[in-house]
Design a protein around this motif. Structure first.
Motif, short mmCIF file in Angstrom:
data_model
loop_
_atom_site.label_atom_id
_atom_site.label_comp_id
_atom_site.label_asym_id
_atom_site.label_seq_id
_atom_site.Cartn_x
_atom_site.Cartn_y
_atom_site.Cartn_z
N UNK A 195 0.83 -1.22 0.00
CA UNK A 195 0.00 0.00 0.00
C UNK A 195 0.86 1.26 0.00
N UNK A 196 0.50 2.19 -0.86
CA UNK A 196 1.19 3.49 -0.95
C UNK A 196 0.15 4.59 -0.77
N UNK A 197 0.62 5.78 -0.45
CA UNK A 197 -0.30 6.89 -0.16
C UNK A 197 -0.93 7.46 -1.43
N UNK A 198 -0.30 7.25 -2.55
CA UNK A 198 -0.83 7.74 -3.82
C UNK A 198 -0.14 7.03 -4.97
N UNK A 199 -0.71 7.13 -6.15
CA UNK A 199 -0.09 6.56 -7.36
C UNK A 199 1.36 7.02 -7.42
N UNK A 200 2.28 6.06 -7.45
CA UNK A 200 3.70 6.36 -7.31
C UNK A 200 4.49 5.68 -8.41
N UNK A 201 5.65 6.24 -8.75
CA UNK A 201 6.47 5.64 -9.80
C UNK A 201 7.92 5.51 -9.36
N UNK A 202 8.53 4.44 -9.82
CA UNK A 202 9.98 4.24 -9.75
C UNK A 202 10.42 3.83 -11.14
N UNK A 203 11.06 4.73 -11.86
CA UNK A 203 11.35 4.45 -13.27
C UNK A 203 10.04 4.29 -14.01
N UNK A 204 9.90 3.16 -14.70
CA UNK A 204 8.65 2.89 -15.44
C UNK A 204 7.73 1.94 -14.69
N UNK A 205 7.95 1.78 -13.38
CA UNK A 205 7.11 0.91 -12.55
C UNK A 205 6.11 1.79 -11.78
#
Length: 241
Positions: A195-205
């Motif tokens: 679970x994350x607090x909001x739509x998140x990105x690491x590179x293209x993930x």
């Protein structure tokens, strides 16, 4: 058999991805109504974990019968698959939200196991922007193409198949390291699990499990064409360095 399922481009409607459901099917239905989801032409992909924790886990069987709904296998789905086989510790399953299934008659437990066992470990979807992969936790290899090839290759040992599938369902290594390197040979990869607090990105993930089953959580419905949330709240966290 572990596998990756491929979907061609949707030329008639829209494609969305949603994070882990965890038995919150009514809330998801409400969100689909808000965005005007068209059952005839739109498709909904899911990062898995259809069951456990939420109040409507038994509805997973109903949703799996819907032709426009396409989830991958999550670690909680895997618990339900393995429970009738006797390969899950009861205390572990109970602590992870499995009480709803432990109390089921054996025949229903097996029906649930058989239905979830059909789920692919990974899905890939053709879009205008390029190929998008969907997986529960992470792509365990630097190249998406290498991963899906090895996942189903006959000459690869059962032990390696199991290892790759387990990492795909459980790994948090990329997220823990805040690794921005991304996954090769694919436009983007969409994952849930953590679970994350909001739509998140690491590179293209892209991480889209925004904890709908938890207090203050919600569903993120990602438009696969734009890779942006289709409906607010649309808090975006960019972890790229």
């Amino acid at each position: 058999m572990f596998h990756c399922e491929h979907f061609g481009r949707n030329t008639r409607g829209r494609d969305f991805a949603v994070g882990d459901i965890h038995g919150m099917f009514s809330a998801l239905s409400q969100l689909l109504d808000i965005v005007g989801f068209n059952l005839d032409v739109d498709r909904l992909f899911c990062t898995g974990d259809l069951v456990d924790r939420g109040p409507e886990s038994p509805r997973a069987l109903e949703w799996l019968a819907r032709p426009w709904f396409h989830p991958v296998r999550g670690n909680h789905d895997d618990f339900a698959i393995r429970w009738p086989q006797g390969t899950v510790d009861a205390a572990t399953y109970l602590s992870n939200g499995g009480a709803w299934n432990i109390d089921n008659p054996p025949e229903l437990q097996q029906r649930i196991s058989d239905a979830l066992d059909q789920l692919p470990i990974a899905i890939e979807v053709e879009t205008e922007a390029g190929l998008i992969g969907i997986i529960h936790a992470d792509c365990p290899l630097p190249s998406w193409r290498d991963f899906v090839t090895r996942l189903s290759e006959g000459h690869v040992s059962d032990e390696e198949h199991e290892h790759l599938a387990r990492l795909a369902m459980w790994s948090r290594a990329r997220l823990m390291a805040l690794d921005p390197s991304g996954v090769g040979d694919i436009h983007a990869v969409v994952v849930g699990h953590t679970p994350v607090k909001g739509h998140s990105t690491l590179g293209n993930v892209h991480y889209i499990d925004t904890g709908a089953v938890f207090e203050d959580g919600y569903f993120t419905l990602l438009d696969l064409t734009s890779l942006t949330p289709a409906y607010p709240p649309s808090r975006v966290l960019d972890w790229q360095v």
